[in-house]
Design a protein around this motif. Structure first.
Motif, PDB file in Angstrom:
ATOM      1  N   LEU A 114      -7.919   1.281 -10.307  1.00  0.00           N
ATOM      2  CA  LEU A 114      -7.789   2.639 -10.354  1.00  0.00           C
ATOM      3  C   LEU A 114      -6.759   3.084  -9.293  1.00  0.00           C
ATOM      4  O   LEU A 114      -5.774   4.244  -9.201  1.00  0.00           O
ATOM      5  CB  LEU A 114      -9.107   3.373 -10.049  1.00  0.00           C
ATOM      6  N   LEU A 115      -6.121   2.117  -8.111  1.00  0.00           N
ATOM      7  CA  LEU A 115      -5.363   2.612  -7.178  1.00  0.00           C
ATOM      8  C   LEU A 115      -3.928   3.035  -7.653  1.00  0.00           C
ATOM      9  O   LEU A 115      -3.524   1.983  -8.356  1.00  0.00           O
ATOM     10  CB  LEU A 115      -5.386   1.703  -5.878  1.00  0.00           C
ATOM     11  N   ASP A 116      -3.342   3.896  -7.187  1.00  0.00           N
ATOM     12  CA  ASP A 116      -1.917   4.058  -7.407  1.00  0.00           C
ATOM     13  C   ASP A 116      -0.890   3.413  -6.442  1.00  0.00           C
ATOM     14  O   ASP A 116       0.210   3.196  -6.696  1.00  0.00           O
ATOM     15  CB  ASP A 116      -1.631   5.460  -7.524  1.00  0.00           C
ATOM     16  N   TYR A 117      -1.515   2.986  -5.313  1.00  0.00           N
ATOM     17  CA  TYR A 117      -0.617   2.504  -4.234  1.00  0.00           C
ATOM     18  C   TYR A 117      -1.754   1.625  -3.372  1.00  0.00           C
ATOM     19  O   TYR A 117      -2.797   2.153  -3.533  1.00  0.00           O
ATOM     20  CB  TYR A 117      -0.037   3.412  -3.341  1.00  0.00           C
ATOM     21  N   SER A 118      -1.199   0.661  -2.430  1.00  0.00           N
ATOM     22  CA  SER A 118      -1.943  -0.211  -1.794  1.00  0.00           C
ATOM     23  C   SER A 118      -1.359  -0.044  -0.207  1.00  0.00           C
ATOM     24  O   SER A 118      -0.282   0.000  -0.226  1.00  0.00           O
ATOM     25  CB  SER A 118      -1.619  -1.601  -2.031  1.00  0.00           C
ATOM     26  N   PRO A 119      -2.075  -0.062   0.751  1.00  0.00           N
ATOM     27  CA  PRO A 119      -1.690   0.135   1.941  1.00  0.00           C
ATOM     28  C   PRO A 119      -0.733  -1.075   2.471  1.00  0.00           C
ATOM     29  O   PRO A 119       0.186  -0.764   3.260  1.00  0.00           O
ATOM     30  CB  PRO A 119      -3.046   0.083   2.747  1.00  0.00           C
ATOM     31  N   THR A 120      -0.556  -1.985   1.718  1.00  0.00           N
ATOM     32  CA  THR A 120       0.300  -3.283   1.973  1.00  0.00           C
ATOM     33  C   THR A 120       1.700  -2.825   1.334  1.00  0.00           C
ATOM     34  O   THR A 120       2.777  -3.408   1.815  1.00  0.00           O
ATOM     35  CB  THR A 120      -0.197  -4.600   1.272  1.00  0.00           C
ATOM     36  N   GLY A 121       1.587  -1.961   0.538  1.00  0.00           N
ATOM     37  CA  GLY A 121       2.968  -1.399  -0.164  1.00  0.00           C
ATOM     38  C   GLY A 121       3.306  -2.156  -1.207  1.00  0.00           C
ATOM     39  O   GLY A 121       4.380  -2.164  -1.790  1.00  0.00           O
ATOM     40  N   VAL A 124       0.591  -2.446  -7.177  1.00  0.00           N
ATOM     41  CA  VAL A 124      -0.660  -2.577  -7.668  1.00  0.00           C
ATOM     42  C   VAL A 124      -0.928  -2.963  -8.846  1.00  0.00           C
ATOM     43  O   VAL A 124      -0.056  -3.117  -9.609  1.00  0.00           O
ATOM     44  CB  VAL A 124      -1.236  -0.826  -7.403  1.00  0.00           C
ATOM     45  N   GLU A 125      -2.174  -3.337  -9.201  1.00  0.00           N
ATOM     46  CA  GLU A 125      -2.695  -3.917 -10.248  1.00  0.00           C
ATOM     47  C   GLU A 125      -2.209  -3.282 -11.742  1.00  0.00           C
ATOM     48  O   GLU A 125      -1.695  -3.814 -12.755  1.00  0.00           O
ATOM     49  CB  GLU A 125      -4.041  -4.107 -10.389  1.00  0.00           C
ATOM     50  N   LYS A 126      -2.497  -1.732 -11.642  1.00  0.00           N
ATOM     51  CA  LYS A 126      -2.136  -1.003 -12.832  1.00  0.00           C
ATOM     52  C   LYS A 126      -0.765  -1.096 -13.231  1.00  0.00           C
ATOM     53  O   LYS A 126      -0.305  -0.724 -14.272  1.00  0.00           O
ATOM     54  CB  LYS A 126      -2.816   0.326 -12.772  1.00  0.00           C
ATOM     55  N   SER A 127       0.208  -1.504 -12.208  1.00  0.00           N
ATOM     56  CA  SER A 127       1.727  -1.528 -12.552  1.00  0.00           C
ATOM     57  C   SER A 127       2.240  -2.829 -12.804  1.00  0.00           C
ATOM     58  O   SER A 127       3.462  -3.270 -13.324  1.00  0.00           O
ATOM     59  CB  SER A 127       2.452  -0.910 -11.360  1.00  0.00           C
ATOM     60  N   SER A 128       1.141  -3.820 -13.045  1.00  0.00           N
ATOM     61  CA  SER A 128       1.502  -5.302 -13.292  1.00  0.00           C
ATOM     62  C   SER A 128       1.946  -5.183 -14.726  1.00  0.00           C
ATOM     63  O   SER A 128       1.655  -4.467 -15.597  1.00  0.00           O
ATOM     64  CB  SER A 128       0.267  -6.342 -13.143  1.00  0.00           C
ATOM     65  N   MET A 129       2.518  -6.477 -15.145  1.00  0.00           N
ATOM     66  CA  MET A 129       2.696  -6.849 -16.590  1.00  0.00           C
ATOM     67  C   MET A 129       1.420  -6.942 -17.611  1.00  0.00           C
ATOM     68  O   MET A 129       1.619  -6.480 -18.596  1.00  0.00           O
ATOM     69  CB  MET A 129       3.745  -7.847 -16.850  1.00  0.00           C
ATOM     70  N   PHE A 130       0.360  -7.049 -16.774  1.00  0.00           N
ATOM     71  CA  PHE A 130      -0.809  -7.260 -17.652  1.00  0.00           C
ATOM     72  C   PHE A 130      -1.673  -6.121 -17.833  1.00  0.00           C
ATOM     73  O   PHE A 130      -2.572  -5.772 -18.629  1.00  0.00           O
ATOM     74  CB  PHE A 130      -1.742  -8.060 -16.800  1.00  0.00           C
ATOM     75  N   ASN A 131      -1.086  -4.921 -17.204  1.00  0.00           N
ATOM     76  CA  ASN A 131      -1.510  -3.606 -17.557  1.00  0.00           C
ATOM     77  C   ASN A 131      -0.850  -2.645 -17.892  1.00  0.00           C
ATOM     78  O   ASN A 131      -0.614  -2.295 -19.080  1.00  0.00           O
ATOM     79  CB  ASN A 131      -2.341  -3.093 -16.120  1.00  0.00           C
ATOM     80  N   ARG A 185     -19.022  -0.956  -3.861  1.00  0.00           N
ATOM     81  CA  ARG A 185     -18.225  -0.313  -2.983  1.00  0.00           C
ATOM     82  C   ARG A 185     -16.743  -0.618  -3.560  1.00  0.00           C
ATOM     83  O   ARG A 185     -16.251  -1.450  -4.284  1.00  0.00           O
ATOM     84  CB  ARG A 185     -18.401  -0.951  -1.422  1.00  0.00           C
ATOM     85  N   ASP A 186     -15.636   0.146  -2.749  1.00  0.00           N
ATOM     86  CA  ASP A 186     -14.339   0.230  -3.653  1.00  0.00           C
ATOM     87  C   ASP A 186     -13.578  -0.371  -2.449  1.00  0.00           C
ATOM     88  O   ASP A 186     -13.755  -0.640  -1.398  1.00  0.00           O
ATOM     89  CB  ASP A 186     -13.855   1.853  -3.428  1.00  0.00           C
ATOM     90  N   SER A 187     -12.479  -1.087  -3.281  1.00  0.00           N
ATOM     91  CA  SER A 187     -11.529  -2.023  -2.485  1.00  0.00           C
ATOM     92  C   SER A 187     -10.511  -1.035  -1.837  1.00  0.00           C
ATOM     93  O   SER A 187     -10.366   0.086  -2.316  1.00  0.00           O
ATOM     94  CB  SER A 187     -10.841  -2.904  -3.485  1.00  0.00           C
ATOM     95  N   ILE A 188      -9.985  -1.324  -0.738  1.00  0.00           N
ATOM     96  CA  ILE A 188      -8.850  -0.652  -0.199  1.00  0.00           C
ATOM     97  C   ILE A 188      -7.633  -1.204  -0.393  1.00  0.00           C
ATOM     98  O   ILE A 188      -6.554  -0.534   0.102  1.00  0.00           O
ATOM     99  CB  ILE A 188      -9.145  -0.560   1.522  1.00  0.00           C
ATOM    100  N   TYR A 189      -7.556  -2.215  -1.149  1.00  0.00           N
ATOM    101  CA  TYR A 189      -6.165  -2.743  -1.410  1.00  0.00           C
ATOM    102  C   TYR A 189      -6.092  -3.023  -3.065  1.00  0.00           C
ATOM    103  O   TYR A 189      -7.246  -3.205  -3.710  1.00  0.00           O
ATOM    104  CB  TYR A 189      -5.844  -3.949  -0.826  1.00  0.00           C
ATOM    105  N   SER A 190      -4.835  -3.167  -3.675  1.00  0.00           N
ATOM    106  CA  SER A 190      -4.642  -3.668  -4.898  1.00  0.00           C
ATOM    107  C   SER A 190      -3.392  -4.124  -5.255  1.00  0.00           C
ATOM    108  O   SER A 190      -2.352  -3.880  -4.630  1.00  0.00           O
ATOM    109  CB  SER A 190      -4.885  -2.337  -5.855  1.00  0.00           C
TER     110      SER A 190
END
Length: 366
Positions: A114-121, A124-131, A185-190
């Motif tokens: 569900l994350l639109d961005y990750s703290p790592t920069g 994120v998963e939702k922007s991958s070719m699999f999603n 609990r929710d992840s802080i990265y994606s």
């Protein structure tokens, strides 16, 4: 060719385009003033069975009634919100089931999808070719989460919001109601790279590769076949299986394993891509695209009808065909087993206790 491959990748299993026109059976929902209702009830046998499934999976911190003190109306809030959403969005349930699969099969059920961005920069998963853009349902979780925040600020995690929504959605789609397990609990990265690291299947995989993936995630072959029964709801666009009905394996002929009546039926909907009539419409997996029933399996047995190559594999392997036959012959058994396997899926590698966080907004970390 690259774009075609991306489209194929993004449309497997739960990652489908769900656009059925039928209305959902609202009799299982909770319309009305959900704040004043009692939480959806479940019998003790199902509660005990859900808890046993989680304990067997070493995720014993998940439990029924997790929010009885911090947000006692949580399940009821989700039920009321989803019932309202389903009235105007009949695709909601299938979209949510698909969304949960894509969340849980990557790292675990942590709402990282569900994350639109990750703290790592990183991407994120939702922007991958699999999603990509075809991944739907995040806006539904946004709506439901906002209602939870109104009643119980900072209490219910996004991963539990998704799990509770899928649990309620299965009841709306016709399965017996079960109490929801909470405590995720929710992840802080994606990370898109993790999603693309052989953690999500492709629609043209051979069966052995499917078995390897599901086994690695802790699922038996039987459970894999049962989980693929999620194709009881939803649809796939023509271009996902076009080669099977026009040019299978570059033969310029349909797949010989598809009966002629099935080929003719699909060609009526999916015009040849070389013609001006090609519009790439969606095709329902079965005739009841908003109901979780066993018609998907029945069509496989009685008509040898499948859309995806990976589904067709199930009819041609001695390890999987007995399960298909059993599920086709007993709808109640499939509904029971599907619900059980979904409990297992929604408990996969969860973060509990003090791990991760409880996001206030599902698209961003706190």
């Amino acid at each position: 060719m690259k774009m075609a491959s991306i489209i194929l990748v993004t449309l497997f299993l739960f990652n489908l385009v769900f656009v059925p026109s039928m209305a959902l059976p609202f009799g299982f929902g909770f319309p009305g003033d959900y704040d004043q209702q009692q939480p959806p009830q479940d019998n003790e046998q199902n509660q005990d069975k859900n808890q046993k499934l989680v304990n067997d999976g070493n995720n014993g911190n998940l439990r029924v009634g997790f929010y009885k003190d911090s947000c006692p109306n949580a399940e009821n809030i989700v039920a009321g919100a989803l019932a309202e959403i389903s009235k105007t969005n009949p695709n909601a349930i299938a979209n949510l089931i698909r969304l949960q699969f894509h969340d849980c099969f990557v790292v675990g059920c942590d709402a990282s999808i569900l994350l639109d961005y990750s703290p790592t920069g990183d991407k994120v998963e939702k922007s991958s070719m699999f999603n990509g853009q075809l991944l739907k349902g995040a806006d539904i979780i946004d709506d439901i989460k906002s209602k939870l925040e109104e009643q119980c600020p900072g209490a219910v995690s996004c991963s539990d919001t998704l799990a509770f929504s899928v649990n309620e959605g299965m009841a709306i789609a016709g399965l017996p109601r079960r109490a929801a397990l909470g405590g995720r609990r929710d992840s802080i990265y994606s990370l898109a790279s993790v999603a693309e690291d052989n953690n999500l299947p492709m629609p043209n995989w051979p069966l052995e590769k499917m078995v390897e993936l599901f086994t690695r995630k802790g699922f038996t072959i039987e459970e894999m076949v049962i989980l693929l029964g999620a194709h009881s709801v939803g649809s796939a666009h023509c271009d996902v299986f076009m080669e099977r009905i026009y040019n299978f394996a570059n033969t310029r002929k349909p797949d010989a394993t598809l009966p002629t009546p099935v080929v003719n039926e699909l060609q009526q909907i999916c015009q040849n891509p070389g013609t001006p009539q090609f519009r790439n419409p969606p095709v329902n997996f079965d005739e009841t695209p908003t109901v979780l029933d066993n018609l998907f399996y029945k069509n496989m047995i009685t008509r040898n009808k499948t859309l995806l190559i990976t589904d067709a594999h199930l009819l041609n392997d001695p390890r999987t065909i007995p399960v298909v036959q059993q599920m086709a012959g007993d709808e109640g058994l499939w509904q029971k087993r599907f619900a059980e396997v979904m409990v297992k899926l929604s408990s996969l590698n969860v973060s509990t206790g003090t791990d991760g966080e409880v996001r206030k907004t599902c698209r961003s970390t706190n």
